[in-house]
Design an enzyme around this catalytic site. Structure first.
Site, short mmCIF file in Angstrom:
data_model
loop_
_atom_site.label_atom_id
_atom_site.label_comp_id
_atom_site.label_asym_id
_atom_site.label_seq_id
_atom_site.Cartn_x
_atom_site.Cartn_y
_atom_site.Cartn_z
N GLU A 38 0.79 -1.22 0.01
CA GLU A 38 -0.09 0.11 0.01
C GLU A 38 0.94 1.16 0.07
O GLU A 38 1.92 1.40 0.65
CB GLU A 38 -1.00 0.09 1.33
CG GLU A 38 -2.13 -0.81 1.42
CD GLU A 38 -3.05 -0.81 2.50
OE1 GLU A 38 -2.80 0.34 3.09
OE2 GLU A 38 -3.84 -1.81 2.55
N GLU A 71 -8.16 1.46 -4.70
CA GLU A 71 -9.20 1.61 -3.78
C GLU A 71 -10.16 2.90 -3.64
O GLU A 71 -9.34 3.77 -3.23
CB GLU A 71 -9.15 0.94 -2.34
CG GLU A 71 -9.86 0.65 -1.27
CD GLU A 71 -9.50 -0.25 -0.16
OE1 GLU A 71 -8.55 -0.96 -0.46
OE2 GLU A 71 -10.47 -0.32 0.83
O1 KIV Z 1 -6.70 -6.36 2.40
C1 KIV Z 1 -7.48 -6.27 1.29
O2 KIV Z 1 -8.15 -7.29 1.24
C2 KIV Z 1 -7.23 -5.57 0.11
C3 KIV Z 1 -8.40 -5.61 -0.80
C4 KIV Z 1 -9.64 -5.18 -0.53
C5 KIV Z 1 -7.98 -4.87 -2.09
O3 KIV Z 1 -6.33 -4.76 0.37
#
Ligand code: KIV
Length: 255
Positions: free
Chosen positions: A113, A180
Site C-alpha cells: 500500500e 481502492e
Molecule cells: O486487504 C485487502 O483485502 C485488500 C483488498 C480489499 C484490495 O487490500
C-alpha cells in the site's frame, strides 16, 4: 498448471479484464481455485473479517505468513498475492526481507500500500525478482490517520498525485495496481495511462479488473458491508439456519 504473474500485464495488453477476490484459508482457496479467477489475494483485510480487529493496522507478518501458507496449499492454478502488512516496509531492506517471507509461504506476488513515498521499497522488492502489486487511493493501513474510508482523487491536487504515483509504480514494473475508493472518472483515466492493469474496488466500472473481499460477496460478514459491494449470497444466514436446526435436533430430540 499455475499461471505466471506476467499473465496480469498480458491480460491488459489483450484487452481481457481481471476477476479477483480475497481468500484467507485452505477450503475457500481450494473452492475458489476452481472458479476461473485471475488472482486470489490474501489481503490484510483478514484482520477484520477473520481475526475480528477493527481495521487492518494490527495485522502482523506472522498472521500474513500463516494465512498465505493455508491459501497456497489450496491452490493449483490461480495466482496468489499476499499483502505486506502495516509496518512491514519501513525500509527497503525490511520490505525485501518480508516479501521473501511471503514468497516462501507460497505467494506468487506481494502487494504494498502506498505511492511515491513507497517507491524505494517497491523498486527494491522488484529488483529482488519478486513480482508486486501496488495499492493506491484509500489505504486501509492508514485509516486511523485518515479518519475513515473516503473517496480519493476528487481534488485536483490529490488526482494529480494519484496519476503520478500510478505511473511511477507502473514504470517501476508492477504487475498490477489496486485502486481502492478512487473517484471513478480518475480511476478510468489512470487505467488509460498505465500499461499494467488497474484492479478496482469501489472505483467505478472502468478499471481493468475488480476485486472484492470474499466475505462481502458471499454475505459472510453481515456486521459491515461497504456500499459498493453487492452480495451474491447470504452465507451468514445459511450457517445460522444449519446450526440452529442441528442444535434444536440435539437439544429437543422429540420435537
Ligand atoms: O486487504 C485487502 O483485502 C485488500 C483488498 C480489499 C484490495 O487490500
Amino acid at each position: 498448471m499455475k499461471t505466471a504473474p506476467a499473465s496480469l500485464r498480458a491480460a491488459k495488453a489483450a484487452g481481457r479484464r481481471l476477476a479477483t477476490l480475497t481468500a484467507y484459508d485452505y477450503p475457500t482457496a481450494r473452492l475458489l481455485d476452481e472458479c476461473g479467477l485471475d488472482l486470489l489475494l490474501v489481503g490484510d483485510s483478514l484482520g477484520m473479517v477473520v481475526l475480528g480487529h477493527p481495521d487492518t493496522t494490527q495485522v502482523t507478518m506472522d498472521d500474513m505468513i500463516h494465512h498465505t501458507r493455508a491459501v497456497a496449499r489450496g491452490v493449483t492454478k490461480t495466482l496468489v498475492a499476499a499483502d505486506l502488512p502495516a509496518g512491514s516496509c519501513r525500509t527497503p531492506s525490511l520490505a525485501v526481507e518480508n516479501s521473501r517471507k511471503l514468497r516462501e509461504a507460497g505467494a506468487d506476488l506481494v502487494k504494498i500500500e502506498g505511492g511515491s513515498e513507497c517507491l524505494p521499497a517497491i523498486e527494491a522488492i522488484l529488483a529482488d525478482g519478486i513480482p508486486l502489486i501496488g495499492h493506491l487511493g484509500m489505504l486501509p493501513q492508514r485509516v486511523v490517520e485518515e479518519g475513515g474510508y473516503h473517496i480519493k482523487g476528487k481534488s485536483t491536487a490529490e488526482a494529480e498525485r494519484l496519476v503520478s504515483d500510478a505511473i511511477a509504480i507502473d514504470q517501476a514494473g508492477a504487475s498490477a495496481i489496486v485502486l481502492e475508493l478512487v473517484h471513478a472518472p480518475l480511476a478510468a483515466e489512470i487505467s488509460k495511462k498505465t500499461s499494467c492493469p488497474t484492479i478496482g474496488i469501489g472505483s467505478g466500472k472502468e478499471c481493468d479488473g475488480g476485486i472484492l473481499v470474499l466475505h462481502d460477496l458471499i454475505g459472510l460478514f453481515p456486521w459491515f458491508r461497504p456500499k459498493f459491494a453487492q452480495p451474491r449470497a447470504d452465507v451468514a444466514t445459511t450457517i445460522q439456519r444449519a446450526v440452529r436446526e442441528y442444535s434444536r435436533e440435539i437439544q429437543s430430540p422429540a420435537g
